[in-house]
Enzyme design. Structure first.
Site, short mmCIF file in Angstrom:
data_model
loop_
_atom_site.label_atom_id
_atom_site.label_comp_id
_atom_site.label_asym_id
_atom_site.label_seq_id
_atom_site.Cartn_x
_atom_site.Cartn_y
_atom_site.Cartn_z
CG HIS A 1 -2.02 -0.98 1.19
ND1 HIS A 1 -2.82 -1.18 0.10
CD2 HIS A 1 -2.45 -1.86 2.14
CE1 HIS A 1 -3.70 -2.14 0.37
NE2 HIS A 1 -3.48 -2.58 1.59
CG ASP B 1 -2.75 -8.34 0.88
OD1 ASP B 1 -1.99 -8.56 1.83
OD2 ASP B 1 -3.81 -7.69 0.99
CG HIS C 1 -6.73 -5.31 1.77
ND1 HIS C 1 -6.34 -6.28 2.65
CD2 HIS C 1 -7.88 -4.78 2.26
CE1 HIS C 1 -7.20 -6.32 3.65
NE2 HIS C 1 -8.15 -5.43 3.43
CG ASP D 1 -4.84 -9.98 3.53
OD1 ASP D 1 -4.53 -10.55 2.47
OD2 ASP D 1 -4.65 -8.76 3.72
#
Length: 535
Positions: A236, A276, A278, A369
């Site tokens: 991120h 991931d 996200h 995740d």
């Protein structure tokens, strides 16, 4: 135990003064595992573990890396334990009678100094030191990290500034210093889902430097593949901003390093696979116009409602200029996606494109995740599923693959999933398991949309997917996957089945919860799926 030949490796002691304890072996030997206060009995003598107490170094600071062989007989005979802060470097040449192809050389990098990064008051946070400790303990318990060593190294500012601004690098370098003690928390509050403490700077520099270290060794051919168990995560982090638990963009830093600073290594094209849950917004932006990097991200998006809660991860975001077509987003419309959904994306998007792109190396932003039981991800990928995804990637770049840990917040899930991936790297085969689920209908809609959008850039995506593949009998209900991994008692032979009535009851519970809004105590409201912003 037969000691395998690994003569291309040589122990090079970084510190001359050291002492070691030699223990007499018996048929039943007792060894204490790192980070574990219980003793484990091993059924046969080991000749490939050593216990070295290096002067001036903590035994717990550095991890051991697993490879497809053992330490040399003359150095390991009669020694047991773990190896801290010890470097092993490839000498390149093989001795007579030795075969480089007989065993895969796989490195693991782990350093407990990255555990110094934690919330300033030790309040609970999903991105905490126990994440990497759990992975390391699982690997040790399964005899993975026992054969060679990689040292963690801090990244140089020059490496970091290849993808980050000078101001951002300066901030992260200095944020843990005493002069920031009184304003550290106030600075953190200006960022999206970030905390700082006295150990954040060191951990961030180690995380980025460690991914560089393993990537460089794979690029040199000293290792076939490698894994970096690092934190804080990175995908991120943007050019001038920390966000989503991420301080430096570890994968982007390593990618830029290989392409721009070490061109002599011959790594000209890199495939970044971000699985991931996200979207890797930071990585995407850093290579938005770069055709040398194929960035692929599969993630929950839900039309911009899932973190990072913007349009960056939509399938229409394909890159720009010379990088057009080299940015691929697969945005899930819903949670609960599992093995079948991810494998469908691999088979019908990623694998066909990877064949045409023909990367020289693959770096996986390996967040776990999306795994079963993750409190933030809400998806259902099993350890078996991750192992199959990785195995499919092993067919490219001569198996030159680097795993860099990103997110993942259920300790059992990330540990089991990481172990499954290490088994693939070491043995080149998926972990034992199975999945009976079918992809969601929404998964096929997304796949078709992505293929249509990118077909002008990748001709393999222009072909029609057979109707019998996209329209199997499937249910819109949550995926209930069967795996033979650690979740089942091997002695229990009862079929793992769930009735349709039970599924309906679960669905009735899940749907209201997904619409639930929660107040955080500071006047801010979050929907159930976004209670934690994460990496």
């Amino acid at each position: 135990m037969d000691v395998l030949n690994l003569a291309q490796w040589r122990l090079k002691l970084k510190h001359k003064n050291f002492e070691f304890d030699q223990q007499n072996f018996s048929n039943e030997l007792t060894t204490k595992l790192p980070g574990d206060h219980t003793e484990q009995h091993v059924g046969a003598p080991r000749t490939d573990w050593v216990n070295l107490n290096v002067t001036g170094r903590s035994k717990e600071k550095s991890g051991v890396a697993g490879a497809g062989g053992t330490l040399r007989d003359e150095l390991a005979n009669g020694l047991q334990g773990t190896i801290p802060q010890l470097g092993i470097e490839s000498m390149g040449e093989l001795e007579p009678g030795e075969s480089r192809s007989s065993q895969r050389l796989v490195g693991i990098l782990y350093d407990e100094r990255m555990c110094k990064h934690h919330t300033p008051d030790d309040d609970y946070h999903p991105e905490n030191p126990n994440r990497i400790k759990a992975i390391w303990s699982k690997l040790v318990a399964n005899n993975i990290p026992q054969r060679c060593v990689l040292n963690a190294k801090e990244a140089a500012d020059q490496n970091l500034q290849a993808v980050h601004s000078k101001n951002h690098v300066n901030l992260i370098r200095n944020i843990s210093s005493k002069k920031f003690d009184s304003r550290r928390n106030r600075i953190a509050s200006k960022f999206n889902s970030i905390y700082f403490n006295e150990g954040s700077s060191e951990a961030a520099y180690l995380a980025a430097g460690s991914v560089i270290e393993v990537a460089e060794k794979v690029a040199k051919g000293e290792l076939h593949s490698a894994a970096a168990i690092v934190r804080p995560p990175g995908h991120h982090a943007e050019h001038d901003e920390a966000m989503g638990f991420c301080l430096f963009n570890n994968v982007a830093v390593a990618t830029s390093f290989l392409l721009d600073e070490r061109p002599e290594l011959g790594i000209k094209k890199i495939l970044i696979v971000d699985w991931d849950v996200h979207h890797g917004n930071g990585t995407q932006k850093m290579f938005w116009k770069d055709p040398r990097v194929l960035f692929f991200s599969v993630h929950r998006h839900e039309f911009g409602c899932f973190y990072p809660a913007n349009d960056d991860g939509f399938y229409t975001m394909i890159g720009e200029g010379p990088g057009a077509g080299y940015n691929i987003n697969v945005p899930w419309e819903n949670g609960r996606c599992g093995d079948a959904d991810y494998l469908a994306v691999w088979d019908h998007i990623l694998i066909p494109v990877a064949k045409d792109f023909d990367p020289d190396m693959i770096i996986v932003s390996a967040g776990f995740d999306a795994a079963v039981g993750d409190p933030l991800g809400g998806c259902c990928v099993t350890p078996y599923g991750y192992s199959v995804l990785l195995k499919k990637l092993m067919d490219f770049a001569h198996g030159k693959i680097v795993l860099a840990l990103e997110g993942g917040y259920n300790l059992d899930s990330i540990a089991n999933s990481f172990l499954a991936c290490m088994e693939v790297l070491l043995e080149s085969k998926p972990f034992a398991g199975s999945s009976e689920a079918k992809p969601f209908e929404s998964t096929w809609r997304v796949i078709q949309a992505v293929r249509k959008k990118l077909s002008a850039y990748w001709p393999a995506l222009a072909e029609e997917i057979p109707l019998e593949v996209t329209n199997p009998i499937s249910s819109p209900l949550p995926h209930l996957l069967i795996s033979s991994f650690d979740y089942e008692d091997e002695g229990d032979k009862t079929p793992n089945t769930v009735s349709e009535n039970t599924v309906a009851v679960v669905q009735d519970i899940i749907e209201p919860l997904s619409r639930l809004k929660v107040e955080d105590g500071h006047g801010r409201w979050y929907e159930g799926a976004m209670l934690w912003f994460n990496g």
